[in-house]
Design a protein around this motif. Structure first.
Motif, PDB file in Angstrom:
ATOM      1  N   VAL A  75       0.857  -1.185   0.000  1.00 31.86           N
ATOM      2  CA  VAL A  75       0.000   0.000   0.000  1.00 31.86           C
ATOM      3  C   VAL A  75       0.893   1.234   0.000  1.00 31.86           C
ATOM      4  N   GLY A  76       0.562   2.161  -0.878  1.00 34.84           N
ATOM      5  CA  GLY A  76       1.398   3.335  -1.082  1.00 34.84           C
ATOM      6  C   GLY A  76       1.806   3.454  -2.538  1.00 34.84           C
ATOM      7  N   ASP A  77       1.682   2.308  -3.274  1.00 39.92           N
ATOM      8  CA  ASP A  77       1.908   2.379  -4.720  1.00 39.92           C
ATOM      9  C   ASP A  77       0.629   2.866  -5.403  1.00 39.92           C
ATOM     10  N   CYS A 196       4.269  -6.724 -16.403  1.00 39.69           N
ATOM     11  CA  CYS A 196       4.890  -5.609 -17.117  1.00 39.69           C
ATOM     12  C   CYS A 196       3.998  -4.377 -17.171  1.00 39.69           C
ATOM     13  N   GLY A 197       2.710  -4.525 -16.814  1.00 38.73           N
ATOM     14  CA  GLY A 197       1.816  -3.372 -16.796  1.00 38.73           C
ATOM     15  C   GLY A 197       1.015  -3.173 -18.060  1.00 38.73           C
ATOM     16  N   LYS A 198       1.175  -4.059 -19.040  1.00 41.97           N
ATOM     17  CA  LYS A 198       0.400  -3.898 -20.267  1.00 41.97           C
ATOM     18  C   LYS A 198      -1.069  -4.219 -20.038  1.00 41.97           C
ATOM     19  N   TYR A 199      -1.338  -5.212 -19.167  1.00 41.93           N
ATOM     20  CA  TYR A 199      -2.714  -5.650 -18.941  1.00 41.93           C
ATOM     21  C   TYR A 199      -3.123  -5.387 -17.499  1.00 41.93           C
ATOM     22  N   LEU A 200      -4.306  -4.801 -17.331  1.00 40.83           N
ATOM     23  CA  LEU A 200      -4.840  -4.502 -16.004  1.00 40.83           C
ATOM     24  C   LEU A 200      -6.170  -5.237 -15.837  1.00 40.83           C
ATOM     25  N   GLU A 201      -6.239  -6.127 -14.838  1.00 42.76           N
ATOM     26  CA  GLU A 201      -7.472  -6.893 -14.621  1.00 42.76           C
ATOM     27  C   GLU A 201      -8.600  -5.971 -14.176  1.00 42.76           C
ATOM     28  N   ILE A 202      -9.784  -6.192 -14.741  1.00 42.00           N
ATOM     29  CA  ILE A 202     -10.941  -5.380 -14.366  1.00 42.00           C
ATOM     30  C   ILE A 202     -12.087  -6.229 -13.834  1.00 42.00           C
ATOM     31  N   TRP A 203     -12.180  -7.512 -14.228  1.00 40.04           N
ATOM     32  CA  TRP A 203     -13.330  -8.330 -13.847  1.00 40.04           C
ATOM     33  C   TRP A 203     -12.914  -9.796 -13.870  1.00 40.04           C
ATOM     34  N   ASN A 204     -13.635 -10.597 -13.083  1.00 41.71           N
ATOM     35  CA  ASN A 204     -13.320 -12.026 -12.984  1.00 41.71           C
ATOM     36  C   ASN A 204     -14.622 -12.809 -12.841  1.00 41.71           C
ATOM     37  N   ASN A 205     -14.839 -13.774 -13.724  1.00 36.41           N
ATOM     38  CA  ASN A 205     -15.979 -14.686 -13.619  1.00 36.41           C
ATOM     39  C   ASN A 205     -15.468 -16.065 -13.216  1.00 36.41           C
ATOM     40  N   LEU A 232     -14.578  -1.967  -7.532  1.00 30.43           N
ATOM     41  CA  LEU A 232     -15.205  -0.677  -7.815  1.00 30.43           C
ATOM     42  C   LEU A 232     -14.160   0.405  -8.067  1.00 30.43           C
ATOM     43  N   GLU A 233     -13.170   0.511  -7.174  1.00 28.48           N
ATOM     44  CA  GLU A 233     -12.181   1.583  -7.284  1.00 28.48           C
ATOM     45  C   GLU A 233     -11.326   1.424  -8.541  1.00 28.48           C
ATOM     46  N   ARG A 234     -10.905   0.183  -8.811  1.00 27.84           N
ATOM     47  CA  ARG A 234     -10.067  -0.052  -9.984  1.00 27.84           C
ATOM     48  C   ARG A 234     -10.842   0.254 -11.272  1.00 27.84           C
ATOM     49  N   THR A 235     -12.115  -0.121 -11.303  1.00 26.67           N
ATOM     50  CA  THR A 235     -12.923   0.123 -12.497  1.00 26.67           C
ATOM     51  C   THR A 235     -13.105   1.618 -12.741  1.00 26.67           C
ATOM     52  N   ILE A 236     -13.370   2.376 -11.688  1.00 26.48           N
ATOM     53  CA  ILE A 236     -13.489   3.829 -11.822  1.00 26.48           C
ATOM     54  C   ILE A 236     -12.176   4.418 -12.328  1.00 26.48           C
ATOM     55  N   GLY A 241      -9.676   7.227 -16.759  1.00 29.83           N
ATOM     56  CA  GLY A 241      -8.353   7.439 -17.334  1.00 29.83           C
ATOM     57  C   GLY A 241      -7.307   7.901 -16.343  1.00 29.83           C
ATOM     58  N   LYS A 242      -7.497   7.605 -15.060  1.00 26.09           N
ATOM     59  CA  LYS A 242      -6.526   8.015 -14.055  1.00 26.09           C
ATOM     60  C   LYS A 242      -5.370   6.995 -13.989  1.00 26.09           C
ATOM     61  N   LYS A 243      -4.224   7.450 -13.528  1.00 23.15           N
ATOM     62  CA  LYS A 243      -3.066   6.567 -13.430  1.00 23.15           C
ATOM     63  C   LYS A 243      -3.039   5.782 -12.119  1.00 23.15           C
ATOM     64  N   SER A 244      -3.830   6.232 -11.151  1.00 21.80           N
ATOM     65  CA  SER A 244      -3.827   5.604  -9.830  1.00 21.80           C
ATOM     66  C   SER A 244      -5.227   5.640  -9.231  1.00 21.80           C
TER      67      SER A 244
END
Length: 596
Positions: A75-77, A196-205, A232-236, A241-244
């Motif tokens: 936490v902090g990143d 590497c940061g190319k893919y960011l998970e948004i949802w999981n079934n 919720l926070e990651r999806t927002i 278009g925020k970096k964090s």
């Protein structure tokens, strides 16, 4: 899109597809000793995933508050959080892979919903192994939605199986959905499994097709389920278009308050930005834990230890920002005001949240300076690469209230190691419930549904009823923890019980057991349950329909846990210990039958 708009779109979408909206469950799990907190939306639903009928039906959706502390040091990143909200929907033996995947695509790309461009999405499915075949079915359904094959990745169990391999209970392959951030691929094998940061998970079934036994054997479930989760926070963060996540609406008011109190600006340096994020996350998490229906207070074991660690870690980083005394409760006020319309328990427990934050800050302030002096003495003669021994680390904790994590963090800043194993050994000798034992539970798990646990859960109903008969109807359950070996029951009461009261409670419970009354379960609307005299322990977690368990003329409660078929199955009941749990809350530890 705002947080509230996303919640509303979620509920609207699933209600149109026949899903009932259920309330967020407590952060403190009921009858699940494998986890300290509710870490996923599925934890409160384990009995229903295993076959019990849910009062609200076979299609459900919610926004579940969750706490995960396994990554607390990260936490902090830009992305790690301890408290977060999880959007979830479930099919309990109803629809399965095809509908779940097609609807997921519709919600992700539909203009009335998230409106994400299809070319920004990538997907992973289970690659198959000796336990379970390759999930070609899920891949085919994604292709039906128009996803090109090159954007569907087959990954192993460590990536596409939930819960983690080896944990007993309902489980199965999953399909995960990712945003392509636009970063270049890290190599020819780049996939969502990369860091590497190319893919960011948004949802999981998760497709729960199996039940894993304690010895690791997978058995197909009679009723297949779908369990999904979208942060919720990651999806927002993705949608705006925020970096964090800390740059989103979820934290803007909190960071503004920290800036006001500290006179410093978020982003003015890497060190200050990290301190802002840690304080914002940890105080938000602490406020929700303190404000929960089964509210926990700071202590040196289990959930109370985590809470103490969060608050004290905030105070330590508050020194970086030169926050004045009393700042943390003021930050909590912002959090309460921000979330109380979604979680009214925060407003209901406002006084407790503020009081406990101030008390813990004061406690820590008294020990921190002295503890820092002792740490500096211990580290003064050490060179980079040296090690602080376990006994010294435990002395800092036991005598000065210095968390081991703080000793580790301070040591790391000077490239000094800490003998964690030695600390844990010293701690175990001093205290039966050690932090080391609590850490094992951070890994997560599923509720125990065994016959013995069902009987112990039944015993909590009888115990609760007996306590109200002996001590008065002001007694209310404040929480329970059950393992196959014993039950632990917390209840509101201001003083220590007398030996006579303990004996009277035992006798009443044993009389109810001897009566061998059948345990009757009825489903009914919540208001009807209240009118019938049923006790509702944590009413904010219930939906419109509830299950009411009646045990003769002795006990009648709203509940969703496992139960015996009759009171006689418990054989006998014995209180082993009655003690204080926290201010105004007592704790009973008891056993039944052969456990005595």
């Amino acid at each position: 899109m705002t947080l509230d708009e996303l919640r509303e779109k979620w509920f609207s979408f699933w209600k149109q597809r026949g899903h009932a909206v259920i309330q967020s469950a407590s952060l403190i799990p009921e009858n699940d000793p494998t986890v300290l907190f509710t870490t996923a939306g599925m934890h409160p639903l384990v009995p229903y995933l295993l076959g019990q009928g849910h009062p609200a039906g076979s299609r459900l959706c919610d926004v579940q508050k969750c706490v995960r502390t396994g990554d607390i040091d990260d936490v902090g990143d830009a992305s790690h959080l301890t408290f977060f909200e999880m959007l979830g929907n479930w099919s309990l033996g109803d629809y399965f892979k095809k509908e779940a995947i097609h609807w997921s695509w519709e919600f992700l790309t539909g203009k009335d919903y998230l409106g994400i461009e299809p070319e920004r999405l990538a997907f992973s499915v289970f690659a198959g192994d000796e336990d379970c075949p390759r999930d070609e079915e899920s891949a085919r359904y994604w292709e039906e939605c128009g996803v090109p094959k090159e954007r569907i990745f087959y990954l192993p169990k460590e990536n596409n199986w939930w819960p983690a391999a080896g944990i007993p209970g309902p489980c199965g392959p999953d399909t995960e959905m990712f945003i392509d951030t636009g970063k270049p691929a890290c190599g020819p094998d780049c996939s969502p499994a990369c860091d590497c940061g190319k893919y960011l998970e948004i949802w999981n079934n998760v497709f729960m097709q199996y039940n894993r036994s304690a010895d690791g054997v997978l058995t197909p479930l009679e009723r297949k389920n779908v369990d999904t989760g979208m942060g919720l926070e990651r999806t927002i963060c993705v949608l705006t278009g925020k970096k964090s996540v800390y740059e989103t609406e979820a934290f803007s008011d909190i960071l503004d308050k920290i800036a006001e109190l500290s006179g410093k600006s978020y982003g003015q340096s890497e060190e200050i930005t990290r301190a802002f994020r840690i304080i914002a996350d940890h105080i938000r998490c602490s406020a929700f834990i303190l404000g929960d229906q089964r509210g926990v207070t700071p202590s040196n074991v289990d959930q109370g230890y985590v809470l103490r660690r969060l608050i004290r870690r905030s105070v330590r980083y508050g020194k970086t920002l030169e926050l004045p005394a009393g700042s943390y409760s003021k930050i909590a006020e912002v959090i309460i005001n921000k979330y109380q319309h979604q979680y009214p328990e925060l407003a209901q427990n406002r006084e407790r949240i503020i009081k406990e934050l101030n008390l813990e800050e004061e406690r820590f302030a008294r020990t921190l300076n002295q503890g820092l002096k002792e740490y500096n003495k211990a580290a003064a003669s050490l060179q980079p690469g040296d090690c602080i021994d376990g006994l010294t680390a435990f002395h800092l904790y036991d005598t000065f209230g210095f968390p081991i994590e703080m000793t580790v963090e301070l040591a790391r800043e000077n490239n000094i190691k800490v003998d964690i194993q030695g600390f844990e050994e010293a701690f175990k000798e001093h205290q039966a419930k050690s932090h080391a034992g609590a850490q094992q539970r951070f890994k997560g798990g599923l509720a125990d549904q065994s016959e013995q646990t069902a009987r112990l859960h039944t015993a909590t109903h009888l115990l609760h009823a007996a306590l109200r008969k002996v001590l008065g109807t002001q007694v209310a359950q404040k929480g329970s923890n059950i393992t196959p070996e014993r039950l632990r029951f917390d209840f509101s009461f201001e003083r220590k019980m007398t030996p006579e009261e303990i004996k009277q409670v035992e006798e009443l419970v044993n009389e109810a057991i001897k009566a061998d009354a059948p345990i009757i379960c009825e489903e009914m609307p919540l208001e009807q349950a209240k009118q019938s005299g049923a006790i509702g322990l944590f009413e904010s977690k219930y939906g419109e329909n509830v299950k009411v368990y009646t045990m003769g003329n002795f006990s009648k409660e709203i509940c969703g846990g496992p139960h015996a078929h009759s009171t006689g199955e418990l054989i006998s009941f014995k209180i082993k210990k009655e003690e204080s749990s926290s201010a105004g809350v007592r704790r009973i530890k008891a056993v039944i039958g052969a456990q005595q």
